[in-house]
Design an enzyme around this catalytic site. Structure first.
Site, mmCIF file in Angstrom:
data_model
loop_
_atom_site.group_PDB
_atom_site.id
_atom_site.type_symbol
_atom_site.label_atom_id
_atom_site.label_comp_id
_atom_site.label_asym_id
_atom_site.label_seq_id
_atom_site.Cartn_x
_atom_site.Cartn_y
_atom_site.Cartn_z
ATOM 1 N N GLU A 248 9.898 2.133 10.660
ATOM 2 C CA GLU A 248 10.833 3.061 10.328
ATOM 3 C C GLU A 248 10.065 4.273 10.465
ATOM 4 O O GLU A 248 9.261 4.781 9.875
ATOM 5 C CB GLU A 248 11.400 3.043 9.032
ATOM 6 C CG GLU A 248 12.606 3.752 8.847
ATOM 7 C CD GLU A 248 12.451 5.025 8.317
ATOM 8 O OE1 GLU A 248 12.582 6.058 9.136
ATOM 9 O OE2 GLU A 248 12.277 5.279 7.193
ATOM 10 N N GLU B 44 9.204 16.892 15.162
ATOM 11 C CA GLU B 44 9.448 16.545 13.708
ATOM 12 C C GLU B 44 8.649 17.637 12.778
ATOM 13 O O GLU B 44 7.626 17.157 12.770
ATOM 14 C CB GLU B 44 9.311 15.082 13.352
ATOM 15 C CG GLU B 44 9.935 15.069 11.913
ATOM 16 C CD GLU B 44 9.741 13.586 11.467
ATOM 17 O OE1 GLU B 44 10.743 12.889 10.722
ATOM 18 O OE2 GLU B 44 8.794 13.085 11.839
ATOM 19 N N CYS C 220 12.919 11.861 6.670
ATOM 20 C CA CYS C 220 12.915 11.554 8.296
ATOM 21 C C CYS C 220 14.473 11.442 8.759
ATOM 22 O O CYS C 220 14.601 11.912 9.899
ATOM 23 C CB CYS C 220 12.480 10.037 8.393
ATOM 24 S SG CYS C 220 13.335 8.851 7.118
ATOM 25 N N LYS D 189 0.661 -1.069 0.093
ATOM 26 C CA LYS D 189 0.082 -0.069 -0.017
ATOM 27 C C LYS D 189 0.769 1.375 0.015
ATOM 28 O O LYS D 189 1.585 1.663 1.080
ATOM 29 C CB LYS D 189 -0.932 -0.055 1.349
ATOM 30 C CG LYS D 189 -1.865 1.207 1.183
ATOM 31 C CD LYS D 189 -2.410 1.838 2.460
ATOM 32 C CE LYS D 189 -1.796 2.903 2.759
ATOM 33 N NZ LYS D 189 -1.980 4.235 1.904
#
Length: 472
Positions: free
Chosen positions: A244, A374, A278, A169
């Site tokens: 992750e 973040e 990231c 997906k």
């Protein structure tokens, strides 16, 4: 660029629902096309196809799987130009970066797994035990929008090399490049059911994959909040999970570093892919004796990132992926109380598109929102320190631990790098190694991707005991 079909069991087939998802060009705010809004019923069909294909694929010698991956690499490489263009359109990555990273990196990763698979596998024995490494089974791969082919290939290539079958997906924001992968897989002769594609939302398709009783392992890349939900869904049925997740990486610049290079590379890393990375070094930690100079250099470097059309060769910073992402990043900028030295809310931007100016803040409080959250946009925070110990303390003051960097004399920089609680550290500009293990500490994830460590995530370990000579 509209497609109305899913790739299931080696065929392009109609989805269960006629509903579709619009895919937007973030640089122009125009709709590029539509993809199917998959459902739990489509996931059921994909899992059934993957389950049926698993015994035959798992029984294929690893060298045979490597040969298939080699053909897939060739078919995908022939589409490199289309890949770069597609990612440029659906994500807004500047074309130069799209060619090198969005198209080039997944090809490198796929080449690595093809080579790993065709190598002779060593037989391991411990005493009277033969140790076997077997595929986990059916893998659900749920991937993000920021590196829409690399993150797919990092999972799919490893899983296929290990002998697993996959239900994929991709993100609903950047799904188009996944269709190019499946076209290449079909051309390369990947056996039916080994790779299956279901597009759709996370709430519908992602949740169905994470909680599906026929999925033996879920490999997810994305936000920490969503990763937590995926882990819970998989934990309810004791399925293996690889995650992750987010990052807030520190770039530590010691007083004996090559300051000009450290700042230039650091700014480039923080702004790569419009900061939607990231591993981005979004916290620049600089020794106080060189701090003012570093702030000046960083502000000047940020001014060298023209914002605009991803297909203009002069553009270094494209848009953010969506209006929601742009608004989220602008919210962080608007709320910041640190000293603004470049960019900011009043910087000039194109009239259309989801752009945020390359922005640098100095004198950032290590405990502030800017330094802890973040942001996932082109926003850099600069923080001073007075000693190596303080630098390590500030760097480790984060719930994340994905990546980082240290600049200084080699021995001293290495000593600091070893003290950082993070999954990867670049010393003095060390290049990213796609064969080395990649993954995080703390809330940055569970497990590793890439290279042989990534392969091992998709394997079960079995011990087979033999009766030793002389035993009765």
């Amino acid at each position: 660029m509209t497609t109305s079909e899913l790739y299931l069991g080696g065929q392009w087939v109609a989805p269960a629902s006629a509903e579709t998802i619009a895919v937007e060009n973030p640089a122009t705010e125009e709709v590029l096309g539509h993809v199917p809004a998959g459902t739990a019923q489509d996931v059921d069909r994909a899992v059934a196809a993957a389950t049926e294909a698993f015994p035959g694929w798992a029984a294929t010698p690893m060298a045979g799987r490597g040969a298939v991956l080699d053909r897939l690499h060739g078919a995908l490489a022939a589409r490199a130009g289309d890949i770069a263009r597609t990612v440029g359109l659906e994500l807004g990555t500047p074309l130069k970066v799209a060619r090198a990273v969005q198209a080039g990196l997944p090809l490198t990763v796929l080449r690595g797994y093809a080579d790993v698979a065709v190598r002779d596998q060593r037989t391991e024995t411990i005493g009277n035990s033969l140790i076997e490494h077997e595929p986990v089974g059916v893998v659900g791969a749920i991937t993000p929008w920021n590196y829409p082919l690399h993150q797919v290939v990092a999972k799919v290539a490893a899983a296929l090399a290990a002998g697993c079958t996959v239900v994929l997906k991709p993100s609903e924001l950047t799904p188009l490049v996944a269709f190019l992968l499946c076209e290449a897989a079909d051309e390369a002769g990947v056996p039916p059911g080994v790779l299956n594609l279901v597009t759709g939302t996370g709430a519908e398709v992602g949740a169905a994959i994470a909680g599906h009783p026929g999925v033996d392992m879920v490999s997810f890349t994305g936000s920490t909040a969503t990763g937590r939900a995926v882990a819970h869904a998989a934990a309810d049925r004791i399925a293996r999970v690889a995650l992750e997740l987010g990052g807030k990486s520190a770039n530590v610049i010691l007083d004996d570093a090559d300051l000009t290079r450290a700042v230039k590379v650091g700014v480039g890393n923080a702004f790569l892919n419009s900061g939607q990375t990231c591993t981005a070094w979004t916290r620049m930690l600089v020794h106080r004796s060189r701090y003012d100079e570093a702030v000046t250099l960083a502000a000047k470097a940020a001014d060298g990132y023209p914002v605009g059309d991803p297909f203009d060769e002069g553009t270094r910073l494209g848009p953010l992926v969506s209006a929601a992402q742009r608004d989220r990043v602008r919210g962080f900028v608007d709320r910041a109380t640190a000293r603004l030295v470049a960019g900011g809310p009043d910087a000039p931007l194109p009239e259309r598109g989801y752009f945020v100016a390359p922005t640098v803040f100095a004198d950032v409080d290590p405990d502030s929102e800017l330094a802890q959250e973040e942001i996932f946009g082109p926003v850099l925070s600069i923080i001073p320190f007075d000693s190596d110990d303080e630098a390590v303390s500030i760097a480790n003051n984060s719930r994340y631990g994905l990546a980082g960097a240290v600049w200084g004399s080699d021995e001293r920089a290495l000593a600091v790098a070893r003290r950082l609680r993070t999954g990867a550290v670049d010393v003095n500009g060390g290049a990213f190694n796609p064969l080395a293990p990649f993954g995080g500490y703390k809330q940055s994830g569970v497990g590793r991707e890439l290279g042989e460590y990534g392969l091992a995530e998709f394997q079960q370990t079995k011990a087979i005991q033999f009766k030793e000579h002389g035993q009765k």
